[in-house]
Design a protein around this motif. Sequence first.
Motif, PDB file in Angstrom:
ATOM      1  N   GLU B  11      14.800 -12.212  86.906  1.00  0.00           N
ATOM      2  CA  GLU B  11      14.944 -13.603  87.307  1.00  0.00           C
ATOM      3  C   GLU B  11      16.295 -13.738  88.014  1.00  0.00           C
ATOM      4  O   GLU B  11      17.125 -12.837  87.937  1.00  0.00           O
ATOM      5  CB  GLU B  11      14.804 -14.495  86.065  1.00  0.00           C
ATOM      6  CG  GLU B  11      13.402 -14.349  85.460  1.00  0.00           C
ATOM      7  CD  GLU B  11      13.145 -15.178  84.194  1.00  0.00           C
ATOM      8  OE1 GLU B  11      14.001 -15.989  83.818  1.00  0.00           O
ATOM      9  OE2 GLU B  11      12.079 -14.978  83.587  1.00  0.00           O
ATOM     10  N   GLU B  12      16.531 -14.848  88.692  1.00  0.00           N
ATOM     11  CA  GLU B  12      17.625 -14.970  89.652  1.00  0.00           C
ATOM     12  C   GLU B  12      18.995 -14.533  89.118  1.00  0.00           C
ATOM     13  O   GLU B  12      19.538 -15.115  88.173  1.00  0.00           O
ATOM     14  CB  GLU B  12      17.691 -16.401  90.185  1.00  0.00           C
ATOM     15  CG  GLU B  12      16.707 -16.653  91.320  1.00  0.00           C
ATOM     16  CD  GLU B  12      15.260 -16.823  90.880  1.00  0.00           C
ATOM     17  OE1 GLU B  12      14.969 -16.641  89.682  1.00  0.00           O
ATOM     18  OE2 GLU B  12      14.409 -17.154  91.733  1.00  0.00           O
ATOM     19  N   PRO B  14      22.995 -14.273  89.396  1.00  0.00           N
ATOM     20  CA  PRO B  14      24.055 -15.057  90.022  1.00  0.00           C
ATOM     21  C   PRO B  14      24.561 -14.386  91.299  1.00  0.00           C
ATOM     22  O   PRO B  14      24.784 -13.175  91.322  1.00  0.00           O
ATOM     23  CB  PRO B  14      25.146 -15.101  88.954  1.00  0.00           C
ATOM     24  CG  PRO B  14      24.390 -14.992  87.663  1.00  0.00           C
ATOM     25  CD  PRO B  14      23.238 -14.076  87.959  1.00  0.00           C
ATOM     26  N   MET B  17      27.517 -11.938  91.455  1.00  0.00           N
ATOM     27  CA  MET B  17      27.469 -10.660  90.743  1.00  0.00           C
ATOM     28  C   MET B  17      26.651  -9.598  91.466  1.00  0.00           C
ATOM     29  O   MET B  17      26.687  -8.431  91.095  1.00  0.00           O
ATOM     30  CB  MET B  17      26.843 -10.862  89.358  1.00  0.00           C
ATOM     31  CG  MET B  17      27.606 -11.800  88.461  1.00  0.00           C
ATOM     32  SD  MET B  17      26.719 -12.012  86.903  1.00  0.00           S
ATOM     33  CE  MET B  17      27.655 -13.349  86.174  1.00  0.00           C
ATOM     34  N   LYS B 139      28.390 -10.810  82.250  1.00  0.00           N
ATOM     35  CA  LYS B 139      27.827 -11.614  81.163  1.00  0.00           C
ATOM     36  C   LYS B 139      26.365 -11.231  81.070  1.00  0.00           C
ATOM     37  O   LYS B 139      25.688 -11.153  82.088  1.00  0.00           O
ATOM     38  CB  LYS B 139      27.859 -13.097  81.526  1.00  0.00           C
ATOM     39  CG  LYS B 139      29.051 -13.848  81.054  1.00  0.00           C
ATOM     40  CD  LYS B 139      28.815 -15.328  81.339  1.00  0.00           C
ATOM     41  CE  LYS B 139      30.075 -16.138  81.174  1.00  0.00           C
ATOM     42  NZ  LYS B 139      29.859 -17.517  81.625  1.00  0.00           N
ATOM     43  N   SER B 140      25.867 -11.036  79.875  1.00  0.00           N
ATOM     44  CA  SER B 140      24.458 -10.677  79.772  1.00  0.00           C
ATOM     45  C   SER B 140      23.818 -11.478  78.649  1.00  0.00           C
ATOM     46  O   SER B 140      24.511 -12.132  77.870  1.00  0.00           O
ATOM     47  CB  SER B 140      24.303  -9.188  79.522  1.00  0.00           C
ATOM     48  OG  SER B 140      24.916  -8.835  78.300  1.00  0.00           O
ATOM     49  N   MET B 141      22.498 -11.411  78.566  1.00  0.00           N
ATOM     50  CA  MET B 141      21.789 -12.282  77.627  1.00  0.00           C
ATOM     51  C   MET B 141      20.573 -11.568  77.034  1.00  0.00           C
ATOM     52  O   MET B 141      20.115 -10.551  77.541  1.00  0.00           O
ATOM     53  CB  MET B 141      21.327 -13.548  78.354  1.00  0.00           C
ATOM     54  CG  MET B 141      20.498 -13.286  79.604  1.00  0.00           C
ATOM     55  SD  MET B 141      19.583 -14.744  80.169  1.00  0.00           S
ATOM     56  CE  MET B 141      18.150 -14.682  79.102  1.00  0.00           C
ATOM     57  N   ARG B 142      20.070 -12.151  75.956  1.00  0.00           N
ATOM     58  CA  ARG B 142      18.819 -11.700  75.350  1.00  0.00           C
ATOM     59  C   ARG B 142      17.768 -12.743  75.674  1.00  0.00           C
ATOM     60  O   ARG B 142      18.093 -13.855  76.067  1.00  0.00           O
ATOM     61  CB  ARG B 142      18.985 -11.581  73.837  1.00  0.00           C
ATOM     62  CG  ARG B 142      20.084 -10.600  73.424  1.00  0.00           C
ATOM     63  CD  ARG B 142      20.452 -10.742  71.953  1.00  0.00           C
ATOM     64  NE  ARG B 142      21.039 -12.050  71.693  1.00  0.00           N
ATOM     65  CZ  ARG B 142      20.502 -12.946  70.870  1.00  0.00           C
ATOM     66  NH1 ARG B 142      19.383 -12.685  70.209  1.00  0.00           N
ATOM     67  NH2 ARG B 142      21.075 -14.121  70.706  1.00  0.00           N
ATOM     68  N   TRP B 143      16.509 -12.419  75.481  1.00  0.00           N
ATOM     69  CA  TRP B 143      15.457 -13.381  75.786  1.00  0.00           C
ATOM     70  C   TRP B 143      14.162 -12.993  75.092  1.00  0.00           C
ATOM     71  O   TRP B 143      13.991 -11.855  74.631  1.00  0.00           O
ATOM     72  CB  TRP B 143      15.218 -13.470  77.295  1.00  0.00           C
ATOM     73  CG  TRP B 143      14.645 -12.211  77.897  1.00  0.00           C
ATOM     74  CD1 TRP B 143      13.331 -11.921  78.074  1.00  0.00           C
ATOM     75  CD2 TRP B 143      15.375 -11.071  78.356  1.00  0.00           C
ATOM     76  NE1 TRP B 143      13.183 -10.682  78.631  1.00  0.00           N
ATOM     77  CE2 TRP B 143      14.423 -10.131  78.817  1.00  0.00           C
ATOM     78  CE3 TRP B 143      16.740 -10.742  78.418  1.00  0.00           C
ATOM     79  CZ2 TRP B 143      14.786  -8.883  79.333  1.00  0.00           C
ATOM     80  CZ3 TRP B 143      17.092  -9.509  78.942  1.00  0.00           C
ATOM     81  CH2 TRP B 143      16.120  -8.602  79.400  1.00  0.00           C
ATOM     82  N   GLY B 144      13.264 -13.989  75.031  1.00  0.00           N
ATOM     83  CA  GLY B 144      11.891 -13.750  74.609  1.00  0.00           C
ATOM     84  C   GLY B 144      11.726 -13.289  73.163  1.00  0.00           C
ATOM     85  O   GLY B 144      12.655 -13.295  72.369  1.00  0.00           O
ATOM     86  N   SER B 147      13.994 -10.850  71.285  1.00  0.00           N
ATOM     87  CA  SER B 147      15.340 -11.234  70.871  1.00  0.00           C
ATOM     88  C   SER B 147      15.410 -11.675  69.416  1.00  0.00           C
ATOM     89  O   SER B 147      16.478 -11.989  68.917  1.00  0.00           O
ATOM     90  CB  SER B 147      15.863 -12.359  71.783  1.00  0.00           C
ATOM     91  OG  SER B 147      15.031 -13.499  71.671  1.00  0.00           O
ATOM     92  N   ALA B 148      14.261 -11.695  68.750  1.00  0.00           N
ATOM     93  CA  ALA B 148      14.283 -12.023  67.320  1.00  0.00           C
ATOM     94  C   ALA B 148      14.967 -10.910  66.536  1.00  0.00           C
ATOM     95  O   ALA B 148      15.492 -11.136  65.444  1.00  0.00           O
ATOM     96  CB  ALA B 148      12.858 -12.244  66.809  1.00  0.00           C
ATOM     97  N   ARG B 154      19.687  -6.335  76.710  1.00  0.00           N
ATOM     98  CA  ARG B 154      20.453  -7.401  77.361  1.00  0.00           C
ATOM     99  C   ARG B 154      20.446  -7.153  78.863  1.00  0.00           C
ATOM    100  O   ARG B 154      20.578  -6.020  79.320  1.00  0.00           O
ATOM    101  CB  ARG B 154      21.896  -7.398  76.863  1.00  0.00           C
ATOM    102  CG  ARG B 154      22.051  -7.549  75.366  1.00  0.00           C
ATOM    103  CD  ARG B 154      23.522  -7.616  74.985  1.00  0.00           C
ATOM    104  NE  ARG B 154      24.107  -8.885  75.397  1.00  0.00           N
ATOM    105  CZ  ARG B 154      24.199  -9.943  74.596  1.00  0.00           C
ATOM    106  NH1 ARG B 154      23.764  -9.879  73.358  1.00  0.00           N
ATOM    107  NH2 ARG B 154      24.715 -11.066  75.044  1.00  0.00           N
ATOM    108  N   ARG B 157      19.817 -11.754  83.462  1.00  0.00           N
ATOM    109  CA  ARG B 157      18.763 -12.743  83.245  1.00  0.00           C
ATOM    110  C   ARG B 157      17.561 -11.887  82.896  1.00  0.00           C
ATOM    111  O   ARG B 157      17.600 -10.671  83.106  1.00  0.00           O
ATOM    112  CB  ARG B 157      18.475 -13.564  84.528  1.00  0.00           C
ATOM    113  CG  ARG B 157      19.605 -14.476  84.992  1.00  0.00           C
ATOM    114  CD  ARG B 157      19.863 -15.642  84.050  1.00  0.00           C
ATOM    115  NE  ARG B 157      20.884 -16.554  84.567  1.00  0.00           N
ATOM    116  CZ  ARG B 157      22.192 -16.391  84.427  1.00  0.00           C
ATOM    117  NH1 ARG B 157      22.671 -15.326  83.798  1.00  0.00           N
ATOM    118  NH2 ARG B 157      23.029 -17.280  84.917  1.00  0.00           N
ATOM    119  N   PRO B 158      16.465 -12.476  82.402  1.00  0.00           N
ATOM    120  CA  PRO B 158      15.362 -11.617  81.968  1.00  0.00           C
ATOM    121  C   PRO B 158      14.933 -10.593  83.041  1.00  0.00           C
ATOM    122  O   PRO B 158      14.681 -10.955  84.185  1.00  0.00           O
ATOM    123  CB  PRO B 158      14.259 -12.624  81.663  1.00  0.00           C
ATOM    124  CG  PRO B 158      14.998 -13.841  81.212  1.00  0.00           C
ATOM    125  CD  PRO B 158      16.245 -13.886  82.069  1.00  0.00           C
TER     126      PRO B 158
END
Lengths: 320, 811
Positions: B11-12, B14, B17, B139-144, B147-148, B154, B157-158
């Motif tokens: 997904e998009e 930034p 980056m 910067k990174s993220m978890r998802w879906g 991520s439980a 990470r 974006r997904p």
Amino acid sequence: MTEPLPAHMHPSRSFQGLILTLHNYWAERGCVILQPYDMEVGAGTFHPATTLRALGPRRWNAAYVQPSRRPKDGRYGENPNRLQHYYQYQVILKPNPSNLQELYLGSLAAIGVDPLLHDIRFVEDDWESPTLGAWGLGWECWCDGMEVSQFTYFQQVCGIECAPVAGELTYGLERLAMYVQGVDNVYDLNFNGLEGDDKVSYGEVFLQAEQEYSRHNFEFANTAILHQHFIDAETECQALLKAGANRPEGQAHRMVFPAYDQCIKASHVFNLLDARGVISVTERQSYILRVRNLAKACGEAFLQTEAGGFTPSYLPLTVA
Amino acid sequence: MPDLLLELRSEEIPARMQRKAAGDLRKLLTDGLVEAGLTYEGCQEYWTPRRLALDIRGLTARSKDTHEDIKGPSTKAPEQAIQGFLRKAGLASVDQAHVHSDPKKGDFYVAHISKPGRAAEEIVATLMPEIIRTFPWPKSMRWGKASAKPGSLRWVRPLQSIVCTFGPETSEPVVIDFEVDGIRSGNTTYGHRFHAPGAITVRRFDDYAAKLEAAKVVVDAERRKRMIFDDAKNLAFANGLELVEDEGLLEEVSGLVEWPVVLMGEFEEDFLQIPAEVIRLTIRANQKCFVTRPVGIVPSSGPSGHLLPAGEKVSASMAASPSTLRGEGGEAKAEPGEGVTRLANRFILTANIQAKDDGKEIAYGNGKVVRARLSDALYFWKTDQSDLPDLATLTASAEKFGLDMAKPLDQRMARLDHLNVTFHAKLGTQGERVERIRRLARELAPIVGADPELADRAAVLAKADLQTEVVGEFPELQGAMGRKYALLQGEDEQVATAIEDHYKPQGPSDRVPRDPVSIAVALADKLDTLVGFWAIDEKPTGSKDPYALRRAALGVIRLLLENDVRVGLSKVFALASHVRTTGELSDLADNDNLAFDLLSFFHDRLKVYLRDEGARYDAIDAVLSNAPSSGPSGHLLPAGEKGSASMAASPSTLRGEGVEALAEPGEGGSSTDNLLLVARRVEALIVFINTDEGKNLLAGAKRAANILAAEEKKGTVVSDVVDEALFKAEAEKILYEAMNRAENDVVQALQKEDFSGAMRALSVLREPVDSFFEDVLVNDEDQAVRANRLALLARIRSATGKVADFSKIAG
């Protein structure tokens, strides 16, 4: 499928039609449609259906309208875009489905935004709420250069890691409505979709209130009383959390939601004091920190409840 | 040889980056391949908002087989040693080892280890999951659902899909199969989100790029940039306008679209009453659009207008410096759009779709948003020129600063003071700070040739725009807005310029103020900060410099040097301390070590500055070696040379009365306290030591210094003064006489700050010094003669030392 709305309720003609269209869209996708929370909040995120329900392992899909108050944004009804009271449409999906972007774009299509006519974009916007101890990554969603929604994958709420992650969509309803109705001034929005004598505009509903609240927020709100309210809310929040924690071993926390209400209250009082210009730069930080501490304590307590995924363990079972 | 195609679609991402991420991906993968024993002919990275891609050409299909012998212990070695060898070599038993014989050592074990080469597919399939899992996103993220559980993947974006194909040009490429957290590599990707939502099967880079192009995705970011830039320029030109170029914005916008379509929008001409910078920033920051100007509008040269260099510049003659200090900063490196005097009411946007109506709706919609933003900006601009609502509460502050409350900017200053906005917990409020800057600027005014009244007024208003709405919205316009509002309320042009310029220079390439009033306030602002933070002991350490104190010191240095300001730093430190009123940190002057330390800090920054200007570091060291940083005892100053005691920041002189005597221009010819003189001396020294005379004299002076140093170490007697009666050789006499003349000339030249003259005076010593070393043996048997000759050497050292410490110069 739901019955199609009558023509005058189409989002391009009616503010309430926009809301109903979004309700239908998200209801069809399994969300519980909630009503606004009955307290003053700065954003839809403050609704316990988002702040608290974003925590813990349980599945949670909800959508609702939330009146949002930003005392500082008052413009005495003179600015065509800025309001101290406006509506957010909030969707929270936990865990976020893998096609959340497509679902979101589908909702825009439902209200009549054609992605081959309008330029829809996802522009970096890392969301953070210092008062809620929350942050996430996502985007501002642009339609022809206008930010119409925020799209966030919550990573942390109340200082607690989200597991699983929830996806949050926040639509700025007035902006979106101005867009689809083709109106330049928010007060000119058609509220009920009727024409002539039957038409009710947004201004008829809210202009006077905007003027009065702007006066209140900037000039008349009694800061001494507000200071006291802040302290009261903080004290009460802590007291309720403490009382609710007093329980038999293995039992759920007993009073998270009422405590969280006090946290919301403290946050709004802080916003009012800020609008009155009586909070210095250094004080500001300490106020934010105090609200965040309340939010964190509420979040931690929520994890000790059933909705937060806590399983009460009863007295040890004796083998018969 | 085969090619590798890799695409990570998400997904998009930034915009800011993307470029670095694509570069990181290339480096991580190619490094891994090379380390695993593969080679490749070329690699190119690509990116769009939704994908990072690599095109690796000519990758070897297998790594080579490897053989390695591991030497073990003697066959007679103890069991423990043999077991250790087996473990190290990875052998199960001693039977797998070979026995080698050596005539000296006897029989010993050797393990023959063979590793077969690995297929490139296998290497890539092993490398990729690890690269993805540990990718260096800021910067990174978890998802879906995943991520439980802790430890889930990470990404920025997904992450949605992975393409990884490999194969030679002549046959069908294969998919390199691997999986990361449930995402399995394949040969399927997707085109433009709206124009071509269907799946696309790809084989290798060439058809990948072509199919994406057909699916309305330009995968090459540089091409997208060129497209946007060219189209924007042409579109502006076609409308009789010029694009206001903005490289940073162009880079960002190219990272927001996969299929750039440039369009033009407009707003009402009425908004053009808003200052051009405010319009540009409003449209850029919020809308990521370019602004335009009518053809033929030339950017102004900046607010102060005159950029004529005052006097001779330090760097002008410093070898190797490609750019001189003249006129630097102001134009060439200016922010995009800076100095644009007038804009047109058209802006240029970049859409991501080829709209059905050719973009009419898009341009219209963007125009609406721009208008709304400009309405806000106009409101801010007007509000800042109106009375504040709470004037009555500001009386005390108005009186304190002698403000004229009929004027908007004065009102803002009163409010800044009234609100007690903290500047720093230990350094008081902004109001207190302004009060100090004001007093200091007044003191500095005569030194830099400014009218003290104007300096005072400029300092009082310098920070007032921090309370304006426009600066609240665009902090980067601080100073610039103050200047505009000052002019609108009828302030003197010099005052208005100083309000803007007192923040300058902000770094090595920023413009340096030229107007005396600006110089006074700019110096006062920076010196107050430096002295304040030194007093509370918050100095920069290592890479940490949260208050940008290094930049402030560099600013002071550039202000002094590039404006020919002759002033001893000790004096200005003392002044900056004296204007402090807060009890506990009132006087830097009361703490000798702090002033000493701050001067050393300035010397360090000066070294960096002069080196950047191309000066030889050893020449700088030679001139600065009398600096306090080398310690007060490190001086090589001739005894009895009047004025020399005040050269370095002799701590006692920082107190009260001593200050005045110290800092008179021209005083203390070899001072390191006066940075302008230091720089001039360095310049002259570099010129001198590049001449033959200079080189030879340098050699002679060093020889003299070395002999002296060796004898002093041994404790050999050195006479205090040279006694002519003890001369035995003619060369001694000639050198002595030359020395007396030269020393006299050097002192006179130094008094006139004529450093070239001082060098020339020294250069006549070259021949006598050379002859002296040729004809004379210093270590004469007669102790008195020897002591006298050593005294003569000491004179060489002291004479040259008046100009620089020659022992610090290399070669």
